[in-house]
Design an enzyme around this catalytic site. Structure first.
Site, PDB file in Angstrom:
ATOM      1  CG  HIS A 198      54.732 -33.404  24.608  1.00 42.07           C
ATOM      2  ND1 HIS A 198      55.932 -34.024  24.687  1.00 42.07           N
ATOM      3  CD2 HIS A 198      53.902 -34.270  24.000  1.00 42.07           C
ATOM      4  CE1 HIS A 198      55.835 -35.216  24.150  1.00 42.07           C
ATOM      5  NE2 HIS A 198      54.616 -35.378  23.719  1.00 42.07           N
ATOM      6  CB  CYS A 515      33.210 -42.012  20.422  1.00 38.64           C
ATOM      7  SG  CYS A 515      34.106 -43.055  19.279  1.00 38.64           S
TER       8      CYS A 515
HETATM    9  C1  PEP Z   1      37.187 -41.243  15.272  1.00 34.86           C
HETATM   10  O1  PEP Z   1      37.850 -41.596  14.306  1.00 34.86           O
HETATM   11  O2  PEP Z   1      36.090 -40.672  15.188  1.00 34.86           O
HETATM   12  C2  PEP Z   1      37.690 -41.452  16.635  1.00 34.86           C
HETATM   13  C3  PEP Z   1      36.945 -41.207  17.681  1.00 34.86           C
HETATM   14  O3  PEP Z   1      38.964 -41.880  16.773  1.00 34.86           O
HETATM   15  P1  PEP Z   1      40.268 -40.960  16.588  1.00 34.86           P
HETATM   16  O4  PEP Z   1      39.825 -39.535  16.507  1.00 34.86           O
HETATM   17  O5  PEP Z   1      41.115 -41.258  17.782  1.00 34.86           O
HETATM   18  O6  PEP Z   1      40.852 -41.484  15.320  1.00 34.86           O
END
Ligand code: PEP
Ligand code: MG
Length: 591
Positions: A198, A515
């Site tokens: 945190h 993403c």
């Molecule tokens: C990913 O796996 O690329 C993603 C965006 O999700 P996380 O990093 O939260 O697993």
């Protein structure tokens, strides 16, 4: 001059005199009181606990106003522990029966509890221990606060600072970090800690450069020594020489001017450098509701990934529907009615909050186990609570729902069926909600990538989660430094899967986004745009850097980069080719 290396948790460079916190903690002797002082000792204890609860409540209010309720709630939870009748009665019993002093009794109860937690942690696999160890560290923080009240030691040294300093400590508790004022605390570095603690998350939210997990160094430094903290490289430099000071001062200024430079492109459109510019939609990834602000500050057009499992931060129980709803509504209010906000349903398990909410402790391969949507589909109340909140919040803006870690068509269909059931329930109950939210799936398991053409018929959009797609494609744990050589976004197998997904989306005419961290790296932007991506989502801090590449890039050259890269056989070849191309396209690129 000495270099110490640790984990970079909050970027930026800071230079200043060290403020070294004592490493000893408070040493509590085994002390007893005479029987006729027992009642006075109990009163002393109650007063110290009441004061600690009051302090925690006022910190909660201060922090909630400053950086939002998620951080404020850390202290709400602390206030509840100080007032917990069970804790109070255990400590009082030790004072009344054993004649322990209030200090020793508090310390015994909390230390015993911490010991139990640590023993429990030792019985489970190492990668699942983080949550338990974090809780035990927080209990030590609670002990310290009560003891400070009993012993009359003030703990609020940080709020009284007048001169800028760099704080060096063995470890810092969230209650310390919460009081840091970026004007006086230029940076901090600690011997212990990890990047999901945190304290690390707070440092990022307060934008204070920080390095943690350095290992022993406090004996090598004295208060007032000049130090440098580089929160990008994860370095602490003690007593730098003239040359090093100059170099880091230049870097500090360069970073600031990089921020200025990026600020100057914040309001410019993310379009390519073609005769007919092609728009690339840049979105932000957020973990906490208050980061929505960061998306706007950095020029993102919306939120492409809201990792809602962070609602579990500092929680010992599932968030209620209202807590989900108010977090989502606050993001939507910040972003306004027309900016898209992709809310990803809970991705709990594996390394994320793995001791909570139906997660199974002791799985041999948690990343291949009951994680994410698999866990939600086994805990329908948990899942439906979140879906209700999303649909209710959706009346405030352009909400899209996204399911993580889908690996089969059945899973995707089950999620959609459940979403429809929740809509019917809300309808029957007369609760306001938005029916026509867009539904998407993450593509982060190779099976989903291979079935992308089928999946595309069932959803409105895809979002490629490269963080997981890489680990599952190459069978290389994303958190294991021993296989980091295999875990490469530039691996040709990963590129082929991405290409397959983009083509399936194009054929089905649905949106596709990337993403994972890959889309935040300048190196991969020409490749991704060349593969046909017109949407990218990254941590808000990276948005200006991405935009900088996009604004000098031409789609035809990006297509050529992608074509050439896809013909290469190894990750190393791809990376070096992409580096060469980035240097050509953007000579001042940040490596
Ligand atoms: C990913 O796996 O690329 C993603 C965006 O999700 P996380 O990093 O939260 O697993
Ligand atoms: Mg993922």
């Amino acid at each position: 001059m000495e270099y110490k290396y640790g984990i970079a948790v909050s970027p930026g460079v800071a230079i200043g005199p060290a403020l070294v916190l004592d490493t000893e903690g408070v040493l509590i002797q085994h002390r007893t009181v005479p029987p006729d002082q027992v009642e006075a000792e109990v009163v002393r204890l109650q007063k110290a606990l009441d004061e600690a609860a009051e302090d925690a409540r006022s910190t909660r209010e201060r922090l909630t106003a400053k950086i939002g309720p998620t951080f404020g709630n850390i202290f709400g939870a602390q206030a509840s522990v100080f007032q917990d009748p069970g804790l109070r009665s255990q400590v009082e019993t030790l004072i009344r029966i054993q004649y322990y002093s209030a200090e020793y009794a508090v310390s015994r109860v909390i230390r015993d509890f911490v010991k139990t937690l640590e023993e429990a942690a030792r019985k489970i696999p190492e990668h699942s221990r983080a949550e338990i160890l974090r809780r035990s560290a927080e209990f030590i923080d609670l002990e310290r606060q009560v003891l400070a009240n009993l012993l009359g030691h003030p703990t609020d040294t940080f709020t009284n600072l007048t001169e800028p300093v760099v704080i060096l400590a063995n470890d810092l508790m969230p209650s310390d970090t919460a009081d840091f004022n970026p004007r006086t605390v230029r940076a901090f570095a600690t011997e212990s800690g990890g990047n999901t603690s945190h304290t690390a998350i707070l440092a990022g939210a307060l934008e204070i450069p920080a390095v943690v997990g350095i290992g022993r160094f406090l004996t090598d430094v004295s208060g007032g020594d000049m130090v440098i903290v580089d929160g990008e490289e994860g370095v602490l430099i003690i007593d730098p020489d003239e040359d090093t000071l100059r170099r880091y001062e230049d870097k500090r200024i360069a970073l600031l001017s990089r921020v200025d430079r990026y600020e100057s492109i914040r309001d410019k459109p993310a379009v390519t450098n073609d005769a007919t510019p092609v728009p690339i939609r840049l979105l932000g990834n957020i973990e906490l509701a208050q980061e929505a602000e960061h998306c706007l500050e950095r020029g993102a057009e919306g939120v492409g990934l809201y990792r809602t499992e962070f609602l579990y931060l500092n929680k010992t129980a599932d968030p209620t529907e209202e807590e989900h709803y108010s977090a989502y509504a606050s993001v939507l209010h910040k972003l306004g009615p027309s900016r898209p906000v992709v809310i990803r349903t809970l991705d709990l398990g594996a390394d994320k909050f793995s001791s909570l909410s139906g997660t199974v402790a002791g799985e041999k391969n948690p990343f291949l186990g009951l994680r994410s949507v698999r866990l939600c589909l086994r805990n329908l109340d948990l899942f439906k609570t979140q879906l209700r909140a999303i649909l209710r919040a959706a009346v405030h803006g352009d909400v899209r729902v996204m399911f993580p870690m889908i690996s089969t068509m059945d899973e995707l269909r089950q999620c959609k069926t459940l979403l429809n059931e929740v809509k019917e329930d809300l309808e029957d109950a007369g609760v306001p909600f938005k029916r026509d939210v867009r539904v998407g799936t993450m593509i982060e398991v190779p099976s989903a990538a291979l079935l992308a053409d089928f999946m595309a018929r069932e959803v409105d959009f895809f979002s490629i989660g490269t963080n997981d797609l890489i680990q599952y494609t190459l069978a290389a744990d994303r958190n294991n430094e021993n296989v980091a050589n295999l875990y490469q976004p530039s691996d040709p197998a990963v590129l082929r899967l991405i290409q397959m997904v983009v083509q399936a989306a194009q054929r089905a005419q649905i949106e596709v986004n990337v993403c994972g961290e890959m889309s935040g790296e300048q190196l991969f932007i020409p490749l991704l745009v060349g593969m046909g991506l017109r949407q990218l989502s990254a941590t808000p801090r990276k948005i200006p850097e991405i935009k900088q590449v996009i604004r000098v890039l031409q789609v035809t050259e990006a297509q050529e980069v992608a074509r050439r890269a896809l013909g290469l056989e190894t990750a190393r070849q791809v990376s070096s080719y992409l580096r060469e191309q980035l240097r050509r396209i953007l000579p001042q690129a940040v490596d």
